[in-house]
Scaffold this motif. Sequence first.
Motif, PDB file in Angstrom:
ATOM      1  N   GLN A 122       0.744  -1.292  -0.030  1.00  0.00           N
ATOM      2  CA  GLN A 122      -0.017   0.036   0.060  1.00  0.00           C
ATOM      3  C   GLN A 122       0.705   1.127  -0.069  1.00  0.00           C
ATOM      4  N   THR A 123       2.261   1.117   0.315  1.00  0.00           N
ATOM      5  CA  THR A 123       2.944   2.387   0.325  1.00  0.00           C
ATOM      6  C   THR A 123       3.648   2.676  -1.104  1.00  0.00           C
ATOM      7  N   ASP A 124       3.184   1.532  -2.031  1.00  0.00           N
ATOM      8  CA  ASP A 124       3.806   1.789  -3.335  1.00  0.00           C
ATOM      9  C   ASP A 124       2.793   0.795  -4.324  1.00  0.00           C
ATOM     10  N   LEU A 125       1.705   1.360  -4.724  1.00  0.00           N
ATOM     11  CA  LEU A 125       0.825   0.505  -5.357  1.00  0.00           C
ATOM     12  C   LEU A 125       1.198  -0.131  -6.491  1.00  0.00           C
ATOM     13  N   SER A 126       2.167   0.336  -7.218  1.00  0.00           N
ATOM     14  CA  SER A 126       2.810  -0.393  -8.192  1.00  0.00           C
ATOM     15  C   SER A 126       3.226  -1.619  -8.079  1.00  0.00           C
ATOM     16  N   LEU A 127       3.633  -2.133  -6.826  1.00  0.00           N
ATOM     17  CA  LEU A 127       3.962  -3.355  -6.439  1.00  0.00           C
ATOM     18  C   LEU A 127       2.887  -4.468  -6.563  1.00  0.00           C
ATOM     19  N   VAL A 128       1.849  -3.910  -5.972  1.00  0.00           N
ATOM     20  CA  VAL A 128       0.709  -4.972  -6.334  1.00  0.00           C
ATOM     21  C   VAL A 128       0.259  -5.379  -7.572  1.00  0.00           C
ATOM     22  N   GLU A 129       0.316  -4.580  -8.684  1.00  0.00           N
ATOM     23  CA  GLU A 129       0.312  -4.918 -10.029  1.00  0.00           C
ATOM     24  C   GLU A 129       1.492  -5.824 -10.494  1.00  0.00           C
ATOM     25  N   ARG A 130       2.620  -5.198 -10.127  1.00  0.00           N
ATOM     26  CA  ARG A 130       3.836  -5.629 -10.524  1.00  0.00           C
ATOM     27  C   ARG A 130       3.993  -7.460 -10.143  1.00  0.00           C
ATOM     28  N   PHE A 131       3.614  -7.594  -8.987  1.00  0.00           N
ATOM     29  CA  PHE A 131       3.899  -8.900  -8.354  1.00  0.00           C
ATOM     30  C   PHE A 131       2.372  -9.648  -8.482  1.00  0.00           C
ATOM     31  N   GLY A 132       1.270  -9.006  -8.829  1.00  0.00           N
ATOM     32  CA  GLY A 132       0.156  -9.626  -8.738  1.00  0.00           C
ATOM     33  C   GLY A 132      -0.424 -10.071  -7.340  1.00  0.00           C
ATOM     34  N   VAL A 133      -0.039  -8.951  -6.416  1.00  0.00           N
ATOM     35  CA  VAL A 133      -0.554  -9.509  -4.982  1.00  0.00           C
ATOM     36  C   VAL A 133      -2.044  -9.200  -4.988  1.00  0.00           C
TER      37      VAL A 133
END
Length: 112
Positions: free
Chosen positions: A62-73
């Motif tokens: 949630q501190t860097d929402l690009s990580l959600v998409e990048r890693f498919g969390v």
Amino acid sequence: MQTLNRPVPVETSAELDALAAEHPLVLVEFYTNGCAICQSIEPVLGNVARASDVVVATCNPQTDLSLVERFGVQSVPTLVLLEDGEEVGRLADGFQSTEAILEFVEDARSDI
């Protein structure tokens, strides 16, 4: 290169990339605040960091929402094993023991 014996907090995609560039194997736990399972797995991740040569990182996407998409969390906790910055394994089955996570790391390593 130093092996870290405790989880390293990372907040951004750039911080995660820098850690992965410095260490060949990084196990990232994606968590959220208020997640009871995430809190209960924290001491387990400390055990994994001390018992293996893998660097353990913790990241609230949630501190860097690009990580959600990048890693498919899609759920937390999600554990992603990176080798040379590339995903080579994923474990998203809730709470895991130290032994289960160490086995996951070794199995993913043997598949490389």
